[in-house]
Design a protein around this motif. Structure first.
Motif, short mmCIF file in Angstrom:
data_model
loop_
_atom_site.label_atom_id
_atom_site.label_comp_id
_atom_site.label_asym_id
_atom_site.label_seq_id
_atom_site.Cartn_x
_atom_site.Cartn_y
_atom_site.Cartn_z
N ASP A 132 0.83 -1.22 0.00
CA ASP A 132 0.00 0.00 0.00
C ASP A 132 0.86 1.27 0.00
O ASP A 132 1.26 1.73 -1.05
CB ASP A 132 -1.00 -0.02 1.17
CG ASP A 132 -0.40 -0.59 2.45
OD1 ASP A 132 0.69 -0.14 2.83
OD2 ASP A 132 -1.02 -1.48 3.06
N VAL A 133 1.14 1.83 1.19
CA VAL A 133 1.89 3.09 1.24
C VAL A 133 3.34 2.81 1.62
O VAL A 133 3.75 1.66 1.71
CB VAL A 133 1.25 4.07 2.25
CG1 VAL A 133 -0.17 4.42 1.83
CG2 VAL A 133 1.27 3.50 3.66
N SER A 134 4.12 3.86 1.86
CA SER A 134 5.51 3.67 2.26
C SER A 134 5.60 3.29 3.74
O SER A 134 4.85 3.81 4.57
CB SER A 134 6.30 4.97 2.04
OG SER A 134 6.16 5.39 0.72
N CYS A 170 8.07 -0.19 12.45
CA CYS A 170 7.91 0.59 11.23
C CYS A 170 8.37 2.01 11.55
O CYS A 170 7.91 2.62 12.51
CB CYS A 170 6.46 0.62 10.76
SG CYS A 170 6.25 1.69 9.32
N ALA A 171 9.28 2.53 10.72
CA ALA A 171 9.85 3.85 11.02
C ALA A 171 9.34 4.94 10.08
O ALA A 171 9.67 6.10 10.28
CB ALA A 171 11.37 3.79 10.97
N GLU A 172 8.59 4.60 9.05
CA GLU A 172 8.07 5.65 8.17
C GLU A 172 6.58 5.78 8.44
O GLU A 172 5.84 4.80 8.33
CB GLU A 172 8.32 5.29 6.69
CG GLU A 172 7.91 6.37 5.70
CD GLU A 172 8.76 7.62 5.83
OE1 GLU A 172 9.96 7.54 5.53
OE2 GLU A 172 8.23 8.66 6.24
N TYR A 173 6.16 7.00 8.75
CA TYR A 173 4.77 7.24 9.13
C TYR A 173 3.81 6.68 8.07
O TYR A 173 3.94 6.98 6.88
CB TYR A 173 4.53 8.73 9.31
CG TYR A 173 3.08 9.05 9.58
CD1 TYR A 173 2.48 8.66 10.76
CD2 TYR A 173 2.31 9.70 8.62
CE1 TYR A 173 1.16 8.92 11.00
CE2 TYR A 173 0.98 9.97 8.86
CZ TYR A 173 0.40 9.58 10.05
OH TYR A 173 -0.92 9.83 10.27
N GLY A 175 0.17 6.14 8.81
CA GLY A 175 -1.26 6.29 9.11
C GLY A 175 -1.62 5.85 10.52
O GLY A 175 -0.78 5.74 11.41
N LEU A 176 -2.92 5.57 10.68
CA LEU A 176 -3.55 5.41 11.99
C LEU A 176 -2.75 4.56 12.97
O LEU A 176 -2.45 4.98 14.07
CB LEU A 176 -4.95 4.83 11.81
CG LEU A 176 -5.80 4.82 13.07
CD1 LEU A 176 -6.13 6.23 13.51
CD2 LEU A 176 -7.08 4.04 12.85
N HIS A 178 0.34 3.32 12.81
CA HIS A 178 1.78 3.30 12.54
C HIS A 178 2.57 2.80 13.75
O HIS A 178 3.47 1.96 13.63
CB HIS A 178 2.19 4.73 12.16
CG HIS A 178 3.66 4.99 12.10
ND1 HIS A 178 4.52 4.20 11.37
CD2 HIS A 178 4.42 5.95 12.66
CE1 HIS A 178 5.76 4.68 11.50
NE2 HIS A 178 5.72 5.74 12.28
N SER A 179 2.21 3.29 14.94
CA SER A 179 3.00 2.94 16.12
C SER A 179 2.73 1.53 16.61
O SER A 179 3.42 1.03 17.49
CB SER A 179 2.74 3.95 17.24
OG SER A 179 1.38 3.91 17.62
N MET A 181 2.79 -1.02 14.51
CA MET A 181 3.30 -1.92 13.47
C MET A 181 4.62 -2.56 13.91
O MET A 181 5.66 -2.37 13.30
CB MET A 181 3.47 -1.12 12.17
CG MET A 181 3.51 -1.99 10.93
SD MET A 181 3.30 -0.98 9.47
CE MET A 181 4.18 -2.00 8.28
N TYR A 182 4.54 -3.27 15.01
CA TYR A 182 5.72 -3.93 15.56
C TYR A 182 5.64 -5.43 15.30
O TYR A 182 4.57 -6.02 15.32
CB TYR A 182 5.77 -3.74 17.08
CG TYR A 182 6.60 -2.57 17.55
CD1 TYR A 182 8.00 -2.63 17.50
CD2 TYR A 182 6.01 -1.42 18.06
CE1 TYR A 182 8.76 -1.57 17.96
CE2 TYR A 182 6.77 -0.36 18.52
CZ TYR A 182 8.15 -0.44 18.46
OH TYR A 182 8.91 0.61 18.91
#
Lengths: 215, 550
Positions: A132-134, A170-173, A175-176, A178-179, A181-182
């Motif tokens: 999807d996104v970066s 995940c280090a590139e923002y 979306g909702l 993001h934090s 995504m471990y």
């Protein structure tokens, strides 16, 4: 620091400490000089200023010395980075797929997991895909990171000799969540890895294609 | 002497009382004024309004992060808060802060001119600034919610999110034009409006820095305008430019974005460097050490600063050659900044130092800017950058440069010039206390971010691993101390400007032209053509004989 969690950890920490140490020396120097001047040459103590001529030698000196130090920092950073690009041919190939907001890993035999399992001492190359996104694939303890794009395949590699569990973030923002995504990478004893790999592949109906001895 | 005029001149009504249009008094006499000083004051008030909003957002971000999980807001709100905090702080506070407020007010006076060369264009820039700001506000209020992309609007996310990205893009686009027009006005003014006796090397260093800044504004800002317009086209018409789903390339967006946004860092920091070069000689009563080195280092920064943009993208998967070149130039670019710092500190040597609030903020600037610079070296080293990119270490680094540097520069400028602008003095003791609290709170807020960034705390995280909590708690408590300090500082300035004692013409003993005109200045600034035979930092009169009271 210097946990030796991966083959890069100690070198990155050393370069970081080298720059930090030099910086602290200069920072303390200029701060002490400022405070000393403010006190020593306060208007009460020193009502009449003294004119000090510009000094070309001084200007050259404080251009040349930082230049040499900066270039040494550049050099160490570059050397460390070269190692990160020097991917061994025998590295285990893992296809990593990022989507909002989870990671998945695919082994060469088609085995898919959502946590990464690797044997200690095994070089690993991750091939990074996004649906999807970066995103950015980040293992803090290993000092490795790479952006993950939907239209471009990036890769990175690492090798860890220390058995344990390490966070993947995940280090590139993105979306909702993001934090959230471990996931994690588990570095296992070679025998444990072989056992896990065989059993999990069998459960998925796949042929185990590798052993931890692939060094 | 406590009168605001030159000895044998009568006190004339100041610019605060004399309107340039048919409205003698009230709001219209201000918002239709083409006087550069009134426009500077308009910028000051509008900028402060936006700044207050963004400080509240920053406060809420820190409060949310005091504990893992939800503390006060939902994840979506948090993402919108840091996006708006960034957009407002960057486009509506840090970029216009020194050039548009204090540059507008003092640039013409400092070069011996009656106004900028295009006064009407100047007013138009302010209107664009306000309209741009309003669009940012509108994006918060429309259904759909304000943008949640981060201030960088990275594609593909910014093309896909359903929030109001479009108004935010339009806001940044309009603000870009405001910035370009101000830059154009300043370049032309400096070339065409200087007093005949004011050669280039008699210009105050603040003017030099505005000159370098204005060139970056004119040359780099159009790129971000076009880029943001392309994102808007992509969002509305589905033309594939940056989004891979439409056949575009997100890395292309990053390049275009940073080709502007890295030079924009120098739009933000250069005027503050110029200001520091202005304040140090005045409070040390010594001519600035290495005038030409400081002036040329500004130009060197403006030039090399436009060649390092891709150091924001070291984890994007660029070629090794690109990595080598961008890291190398980044280190070269650190040299002119180091030269400035060494020259500033040398100026204090054997001076006669009066540590008044403007000077204290300048000391904080040097300390914090140095930390920002040193951590920039860590980020410039490739192998270390790979680890630190997109962590809170980067957040701390740029706050040290932008807030600890430029932000404190703006605070210094307020304490330095507001007595001249409004003709009244604030309470020096309260200002000194506020400085101490602000500096302490500031460092307590951002220092822990370096540590946890190195330990692996990514940026833009709503939630985090429990191991990072001690650092977050310290940081959040720091934010409270900082805000208390800010309230005292602004309160003191506000009360001082309204009810403080009358300010003398030259409270600090400055030698640049703005200290030789009436306080507050009159319309068109000068009674008679000023004398500019000496350089801007001639303190020989203090050196030769005992201090006089003039």
């Amino acid at each position: 620091m210097f946990s030796s969690a991966s083959n890069f950890t100690d070198n990155v920490d050393a370069v970081f400490l080298y720059i930090t140490a030099l910086s602290l020396i200069v920072l303390v120097g200029i701060t002490v000089a400022m405070i000393y001047f403010v006190i020593r040459y306060s208007r009460k103590r020193n009502p009449v200023p003294t004119h000090v001529e510009e000094n070309l030698a001084l200007e050259v000196l404080w251009t040349a010395i930082p230049l040499v130090l900066f270039l040494s920092m550049f050099y160490f950073g570059w050397v460390g980075y070269k190692d990160m690009r020097n991917i061994p041919d025998n590295a285990l190939q893992i296809k990593v797929t990022a989507r909002m907001w989870q990671w998945s890993f695919e082994y060469p035999n088609g085995l898919k997991t959502d946590t990464l399992y690797v044997a200690a001492g095994m070089p690993v190359r991750t091939e990074l895909h996004s649906t999807d996104v970066s995103h950015a694939f980040f293992i803090p303890a290993f000092r490795v990171k790479k952006d993950v794009y939907p239209n471009k395949v990036n890769d990175l590699w690492f090798q860890s000799d220390k058995v344990g569990r390490y966070d993947i973030a995940c280090a590139e923002y993105c979306g909702l969540n993001h934090s959230g995504m471990y996931t994690a990478v588990h570095i296992m004893e070679p025998a444990d890895f072989d056992a896990w790999y065989k059993a999990t592949s069998a459960k998925a109906g796949l042929q185990p294609l590798l052993t931890a001895a692939v060094k | 002497m406590v009168t605001g005029a030159l000895p044998n001149e009568k006190v004339e009504p100041s610019y605060l009382e004399v309107s340039t249009n048919k409205y003698k008094k009230g709001l219209l006499s201000w918002i239709l004024s083409v006087d550069h000083k009134r426009i500077g004051v308009l910028y000051l008030y509008s900028m402060m309004a936006f700044f207050s909003v963004a400080v509240v957002f920053g406060f809420l971000i820190r409060l949310e992060l005091i504990a893992p999980g939800k503390t006060i807001v939902e994840a979506q709100t948090y993402n919108q808060l840091f996006t708006l905090h960034g957009i407002i702080m960057i486009f509506l506070f840090i970029i216009p802060g020194l050039p548009a407020v204090f540059g507008n007010f003092f640039l013409p006076i400092m070069i011996g001119a009656k106004d900028v060369i295009f006064p009407r264009l100047n007013l138009m820039s302010w209107y664009m600034f306000v309209f741009g700001g309003l669009f940012a506000v509108v994006s918060m209020l429309l259904p759909g919610g304000s943008a949640d992309t981060g201030w960088m609007f990275y594609v593909p996310y910014s093309v896909r999110t359903t929030t109001n990205v479009l108004p935010a893009l339009i806001a940044a686009f309009i603000l870009g034009f405001s910035s370009i027009l101000t830059g154009l006005n300043f370049i032309t003014t400096i070339h065409r409006m200087r007093h005949p006796d004011m050669s280039w090397f008699k210009m105050p260093l603040f003017v030099w820095s505005l000159y370098a800044t204005a060139w970056i504004q004119v040359l780099a800002t159009p790129i971000i305008g076009i880029t943001l317009a392309l994102v808007a086209i992509e969002r509305t018409l589905g033309v594939g430019i940056f989004d891979p789903a439409l056949g575009g390339d997100p890395v292309l967006y990053q390049h275009l974005f940073w080709i502007y946004s890295h030079p924009a860092v120098y739009i933000m920091i250069l005027p503050a460097m110029g200001l520091v070069s202005e304040i140090i000689p005045v409070f040390t009563r010594r001519s600035i050490f290495g005038y030409k080195f400081i002036a040329f280092s500004s130009l060197a920064i403006a030039f090399f600063g436009s060649l390092v943009w891709a150091h924001h993208m070291f984890t994007a998967g660029m070629s090794d050659a690109a990595m080598f070149v961008f890291s190398f130039i980044t280190f070269v670019l650190s040299i002119p900044s180091a030269i400035k710092v060494f020259n500033w500190i040398s100026t204090m040597y054997k001076g006669s130092i009066q540590a008044d609030p403007p000077f204290l903020y300048t000391l904080s600037f040097i300390f914090q800017f140095a930390i920002g610079g040193f951590t920039g070296l860590m980020l410039g080293a490739l192998s270390v950058n790979i680890h630190l990119q997109d962590t809170s270490f980067v957040v701390a680094h740029f706050h040290y440069v932008m807030f600890g540097g430029t932000g404190f520069g703006i605070f210094a400028a307020m304490h330095y010039w507001m007595p001249k602008m409004f003709g009244r003095m604030y309470n020096l003791k309260v200002a000194t206390w506020a400085w101490g609290i602000v500096t302490f709170g500031y460092n307590m807020l951002y220092m822990p971010l370096f540590v946890m960034g190195y330990l692996g705390m990514p940026r833009r995280y709503y939630d985090y691993l429990p191991e990072f909590q001690p650092y977050h708690v310290v940081s959040t408590v720091g934010s409270w101390i900082l805000i208390v300090g800010l309230i005292i500082m602004f309160g003191n300035l506000w009360i001082g400007m309204r009810r403080g004692p009358k300010a003398p013409m030259n409270p600090w003993g400055g030698e640049t032209l703005e200290w030789k005109v009436q306080t507050p200045p009159i319309l068109e600034n000068f009674h008679t053509v000023p004398d500019v035979h000496a350089g801007p930092y001639d303190y020989s009169k203090y050196e030769a004989k005992k201090e006089t009271t003039k």
